[in-house]
Structure formats: C-alpha cells, structure tokens
Design an enzyme around this catalytic site. Structure first.
Site, short mmCIF file in Angstrom:
data_model
loop_
_atom_site.label_atom_id
_atom_site.label_comp_id
_atom_site.label_asym_id
_atom_site.label_seq_id
_atom_site.Cartn_x
_atom_site.Cartn_y
_atom_site.Cartn_z
CB CYS A 162 22.04 50.04 -17.28
SG CYS A 162 21.83 48.58 -18.29
CB CYS A 353 25.12 46.14 -21.41
SG CYS A 353 23.55 47.30 -21.27
P1 FAD Z 1 23.50 52.56 -6.45
O1 FAD Z 1 23.51 51.09 -6.27
O2 FAD Z 1 22.66 53.37 -6.88
O3 FAD Z 1 23.76 52.78 -4.82
C1 FAD Z 1 24.09 54.16 -4.25
C2 FAD Z 1 23.95 54.41 -2.90
O4 FAD Z 1 24.48 55.41 -2.27
C3 FAD Z 1 22.39 54.31 -2.73
O5 FAD Z 1 21.71 53.35 -1.95
C4 FAD Z 1 22.02 55.61 -2.15
O6 FAD Z 1 21.05 55.70 -1.11
C5 FAD Z 1 23.33 55.94 -1.41
N1 FAD Z 1 23.96 57.21 -1.05
C6 FAD Z 1 23.48 58.38 -1.91
N2 FAD Z 1 24.21 59.55 -1.22
C7 FAD Z 1 24.58 59.19 -0.25
C8 FAD Z 1 24.84 60.14 0.87
N3 FAD Z 1 25.12 61.30 0.87
N4 FAD Z 1 25.53 59.31 2.03
C9 FAD Z 1 25.14 57.95 2.12
N5 FAD Z 1 24.65 57.11 1.15
C10 FAD Z 1 24.15 57.92 -0.22
N6 FAD Z 1 23.61 46.88 -14.47
C11 FAD Z 1 24.02 45.74 -15.03
O7 FAD Z 1 25.05 45.46 -14.79
N7 FAD Z 1 23.05 45.06 -15.82
C12 FAD Z 1 21.89 45.42 -16.06
O8 FAD Z 1 21.02 44.86 -16.95
C13 FAD Z 1 21.45 46.85 -15.70
N8 FAD Z 1 20.17 47.22 -15.74
C14 FAD Z 1 19.64 48.50 -15.31
C15 FAD Z 1 18.60 48.97 -15.53
C16 FAD Z 1 18.05 50.14 -15.02
C17 FAD Z 1 17.02 50.54 -15.28
C18 FAD Z 1 18.82 50.88 -14.11
C19 FAD Z 1 18.36 51.92 -13.11
C20 FAD Z 1 20.23 50.35 -13.61
C21 FAD Z 1 20.72 49.24 -14.19
N9 FAD Z 1 22.07 48.82 -14.17
C22 FAD Z 1 22.31 47.49 -14.72
C23 FAD Z 1 23.05 49.23 -13.64
C24 FAD Z 1 23.36 49.23 -12.02
O9 FAD Z 1 21.83 48.85 -11.36
C25 FAD Z 1 24.02 50.22 -11.37
O10 FAD Z 1 25.25 50.26 -12.03
C26 FAD Z 1 24.40 49.58 -10.02
O11 FAD Z 1 23.34 49.29 -9.23
C27 FAD Z 1 25.39 50.91 -9.56
O12 FAD Z 1 25.75 50.47 -8.08
P2 FAD Z 1 26.41 51.76 -7.13
O13 FAD Z 1 26.55 51.09 -5.74
O14 FAD Z 1 27.31 52.60 -7.86
O15 FAD Z 1 25.15 52.75 -6.75
C1 UQ1 Z 2 26.94 40.37 -13.90
O1 UQ1 Z 2 28.02 39.74 -13.24
C2 UQ1 Z 2 25.94 41.05 -13.32
O2 UQ1 Z 2 25.95 41.28 -12.12
C3 UQ1 Z 2 25.50 40.36 -10.99
C4 UQ1 Z 2 25.02 41.75 -14.01
O3 UQ1 Z 2 24.26 42.30 -13.22
C5 UQ1 Z 2 23.00 42.34 -13.49
C6 UQ1 Z 2 25.03 41.67 -15.42
O4 UQ1 Z 2 24.02 42.12 -15.86
C7 UQ1 Z 2 25.84 40.55 -16.06
C8 UQ1 Z 2 25.76 40.56 -17.66
C9 UQ1 Z 2 26.92 40.19 -15.34
C10 UQ1 Z 2 27.91 39.41 -15.97
C11 UQ1 Z 2 27.67 37.92 -15.82
C12 UQ1 Z 2 27.90 36.79 -16.95
C13 UQ1 Z 2 27.65 35.62 -16.49
C14 UQ1 Z 2 28.20 37.29 -18.32
#
Ligand code: FAD
Ligand code: UQ1
Length: 427
Positions: A162, A353
């Site tokens: 993000c 975003c």
């Molecule tokens: P994660 O959800 O981080 O999961 C990875 C998992 O892998 C973890 O649970 C971890 O424990 C596990 N793991 C790591 N190493 C190992 C291992 N060796 N073996 C087994 N498991 C392991 N996204 C949006 O769309 N909109 C937003 O507004 C937004 N705001 C955000 C604000 C903040 C402050 C943050 C931090 C993130 C935000 N995001 C947002 C981004 C979003 O949260 C992430 O992109 C998303 O959660 C990533 O998912 P992922 O499955 O790739 O990783």
């Molecule tokens: C989205 O699908 C999603 O996943 C649940 C987010 O994560 C928090 C988002 O921030 C956004 C913007 C979307 C996109 C969804 C719409 C309705 C624009």
C-alpha cells in the site's frame, strides 16, 4: 509427513482467499501453512493510526478466518524442494503437493534504520508506525500529543505494501492538527487547534508523490492547499532518539545527507521479500521476489507453482485490491491447467489505493500495469469524496471479513463494466 492436492504457503490475504476457493472445490485436500495465531485486516491500520477505527476491528483469530474444510499447520515453511514437489516446515515435517500457491507477503526490515526499533518501543518518543501490528496502537496517541515542532512522515527506498499509506497518515494527522473532523461514535476526539504550531513534512525516497499522474496531480494539489511540505528523493537512513533528530539522504545523485529535528516521526519501514524465499534463488528474481509470469501468475520455471500477493515479482502496486483481482485469474488458470486446457485469463495489473486525505474524505485511486486509471464509479475519482471515505472505513472491512477471506470477492470488475457504460468520457 503429509500430502495434499493444493498447498498454500501463508494464510494472509492472498493465502486465505485462495485456500477458501480451492477448499470449496477440493474438500479436505487443501493444506495451509501459516505461523500466526491472529489474522489482521491491515488496511485498517491507517484508520487506527488516525483514531478512526479500533484495533479490535482489525483482527480475528487465524483459526476462525482460514477455511474450515482445509487443514492448517501453524508452522513456518523453512525450505522449498520444488523438484520433489515438497516443502519442509519448522516442526521438521514435510508436505507434498500437486499444486503449490505461495502467498508469503512482504517482510518488514525495521532493523535497517538504526535507532528505529528502540524509538518505537519507547512510548515517550515521538516515533511511530502504522505498519506493524505491534506498533500501530501507539500512532494515534502520539499524533494527539503533538502540539508543536515538525511532524515528519517517511516513505522508504524499497517496494512497500500500500504505497499510499505513508502519506494517508500524514493527511489524517494534518487534519487532526487543524481540528476539522467529525465525532465518531467509537472514539472521543479532544480539541486540537495546533496546526499553526506544527510544520507537516512528507519525505519520500521516490521521485514522485504517486505513480499514477492523475492521482499524483490531485495529491500535489492537496499538499499545496494544506501547506504540507513534500520532499521527493529523500530517504530516512537513521534516527537519533536522544536529540530527536532524523537523518535523511538525498537520492538525486548528490547523496547529500541532512538532519531534521522532529516532534513526531511516522516511519514506513523498508520492506522486501521474506528471507526464506530469498534463500531459494531458483524460485525468485534477482531481488528475491517469487518469479511469476505477470499475466498468468504461474511460476516462470516450475509449472505447478503459483504466486499471489505482495511476495510476487509482478510489477503491480502491492495491495489487497490487487490480490482480489489476482485471485480470480489464478483460480481460473489453475482449474484450466488441472483440466488439461490452456490458461485463458490474464491479470491486467489492477490495483487500488483509497487515499484517505482527512477525517471525511478520500481519493479512490484505481489503475493497471500501465499506470492508467481504471475506475469503478461513474464519477471523477481523482477528486476527494465522502462516499469513498465511507467505503474505505466501513464497507471494505465488511467486504473483507464476509466475502474476501471466504474466497468470494474478486474485486470490483463487475461494477466497473456496468458503470463505464454510464460514465461520461473524461477530457
Ligand atoms: P500478508 O497478508 O502479509 O500475508 C502473508 C502471510 O504469510 C502472513 O500471514 C505470514 O505469517 C505468512 N508467512 C510469512 N512467512 C511464512 C513462512 N515462512 N511460512 C508460512 N507462512 C509464512 N491494501 C489495499 O488494497 N487497500 C488499502 O487501503 C491498504 N492499506 C494498507 C495499509 C497498511 C498500513 C498496510 C500495512 C497494508 C495495506 N494494504 C492495503 C495492503 C494489504 O494489506 C496487503 O497488500 C495484503 O494484506 C497482502 O497480502 P499477502 O497475502 O500478500 O500478505
Ligand atoms: C478492494 O477490492 C479491496 O479489497 C477488499 C480493498 O482492500 C481494502 C480496497 O482498498 C479497494 C479499493 C478495493 C476495490 C473495490 C472497489 C469497490 C473500488
């Protein structure tokens, strides 16, 4: 020693949603390896930092989040043996798979900024971060305590999840200092009229404020209007807690360093792929991200390995919204492949975003691999709206816990197609 049809490594956003999709299809043939007890909805961390939502609303027990019809091992994957279709877990057991989906997310490299870890632990310091599940609760108290001096917000010299979040928290804090905010039922806001005494600075290592021109223009406008100083190519390299000073380095070729005194310092830490992945160069690109085809999301070398989310090499912006779109493609492609058919779906790099710019407004950026806007709603999303703030604050969390973690949210593509029919052509 265990075996399964589909192995999912990581039970975060990407892993949980894919495991749910496949567990619905192949009951009890899915294994998830995930070490954490708790599952966080990380997009809420920004709102917690602004005192808008509670920390409690951002977390659930992992066991209540992962699909019931899949098997969960609460372990880490310690090594991958792709030629044997096998991984080894932290308890020494191995898991064999037909298909493996890697969704390990990003690792936070707090230790790369000397002084950061000790400052974050110190409740009296002005240093805070929405990026850690263990640091986020200190952010709002520290913002609320700031009455004067300089409030600095940083963006590191690395890929981050993000990429909007480090500046969203700056806008929220700035709004708080101005005392232009509504009362939320869950939170008491003391009066704050300190804006004239606080200088607000956003220091980013990037050469731009945002990667998509349309939204970058809108954000520059927000910063100018609200007197937020933006310094690009400016990277935090060190903190001196005793002097309350941050050391920055210019990334404009000069490599010059300078020192800035802070009363509040919000840090987005450097991040990168997990160490375990980096130890397996046959799985990764040069910098350690899982090497996948950016369209099919299949591994570039091993045809039964796939990736989703923050740990993959695809050049999209790393967000949950991107994962929703990736999940649909990945599921269809894997099912096609299992049926012996060619893969037909391609991920277009969709990412989104919600750039919260204050206590009641938000710019909802949506774009693709080409950094071209790809908007859902029949309005100009380059503007600030209250309805997008409500979506971000209340609707997306609900969508996440009720649909996405159950494998039933593939992003807003459906709405987009509908609303593009009524949206006026932009000039
Ligand atoms: P994660 O959800 O981080 O999961 C990875 C998992 O892998 C973890 O649970 C971890 O424990 C596990 N793991 C790591 N190493 C190992 C291992 N060796 N073996 C087994 N498991 C392991 N996204 C949006 O769309 N909109 C937003 O507004 C937004 N705001 C955000 C604000 C903040 C402050 C943050 C931090 C993130 C935000 N995001 C947002 C981004 C979003 O949260 C992430 O992109 C998303 O959660 C990533 O998912 P992922 O499955 O790739 O990783
Ligand atoms: C989205 O699908 C999603 O996943 C649940 C987010 O994560 C928090 C988002 O921030 C956004 C913007 C979307 C996109 C969804 C719409 C309705 C624009």
């Amino acid at each position: 020693h265990h075996s399964c049809k589909v192995l999912v490594v990581g039970g975060g956003t990407g892993g949980c949603s894919m495991a749910a999709k496949f567990a619905d299809k192949f009951k009890d043939q899915v294994i998830i390896v995930e070490p954490n007890e708790l599952h966080y909805y990380q997009p809420m961390f920004t709102l917690i930092g602004g005192g808008i939502r509670s920390f409690e609303a951002s977390k659930k027990l992992m066991k209540d989040t992962l699909p019931k019809n899949a098997k969960w091992f609460q372990e880490n994957v310690m090594s991958f043996e792709p030629p044997q279709n096998q991984v080894t877990m932290s308890n020494g057991d191995t898991v064999q798979y037909e298909i493996m989906i890697i969704a390990m997310g990003l690792q936070l490299y707090w230790e790369k900024i000397p002084g950061l870890i000790e400052c974050l632990k110190d409740n009296m310091s002005g240093v805070c971060s929405i990026y850690g599940s263990d640091t986020v609760i200190n952010v709002f108290p520290k913002i609320a305590r700031t009455k004067s001096g300089t409030a600095i917000f940083t963006f590191p010299n690395s890929p981050v999840k993000c990429p909007g979040a480090p500046q969203k928290i700056a806008y929220i804090a700035e709004d708080y200092f101005r005392n232009i905010h509504i009362l939320y039922p869950c939170q008491f806001f003391p009066k704050q009229k300190v804006r004239n005494n606080v200088k607000v600075v956003y220091n980013t290592a990037l050469p731009v404020i945002f990667g998509v021109k349309k939204y970058a223009d809108a954000l520059w406008d927000v910063c100018k209007r609200r007197n937020i100083t933006v310094n690009v190519q400016t990277n935090l390299i060190k903190i001196d807690p005793a002097k309350e000073e941050a050391v920055f380095q210019k990334l404009d070729g000069s490599n010059e360093t300078f020192v800035e005194k802070y009363s509040l310092l919000h840090v987005c830490p450097p991040m990168g792929p997990p160490d375990v992945l980096k130890k397996h160069p046959s799985l990764t690109n040069e910098v350690g991200f899982l090497s996948v085809d950016p369209k099919t999301l299949r591994h570039t070398k091993y045809s039964n390995i796939y990736g989703i989310g923050d740990c993959i090499s695809a050049p999209n912006s790393k967000t949950m919204a991107a994962i929703a779109a990736q999940g649909k493609v990945l599921y269809k492609n894997i099912m096609d492949d299992l049926a012996g058919k060619p893969m037909t779906m391609a991920y277009n790099g969709y990412s989104s975003c919600p750039l919260v710019t204050g206590y009641r407004k938000c710019i909802l950026a949506e774009f693709d691999y080409n950094l071209k806007p790809l908007e859902t709603f029949p309005v100009n999303q380059g503007r600030e709206y209250f309805f997008t703030f409500i979506l971000k604050t209340y609707v997306f969390p609900l969508l996440y816990w009720t649909l996405m973690t159950r494998g039933k949210w593939d992003g807003p593509e459906f709405f987009r197609k509908y609303s593009s029919m009524i949206k006026k052509k932009e000039i």
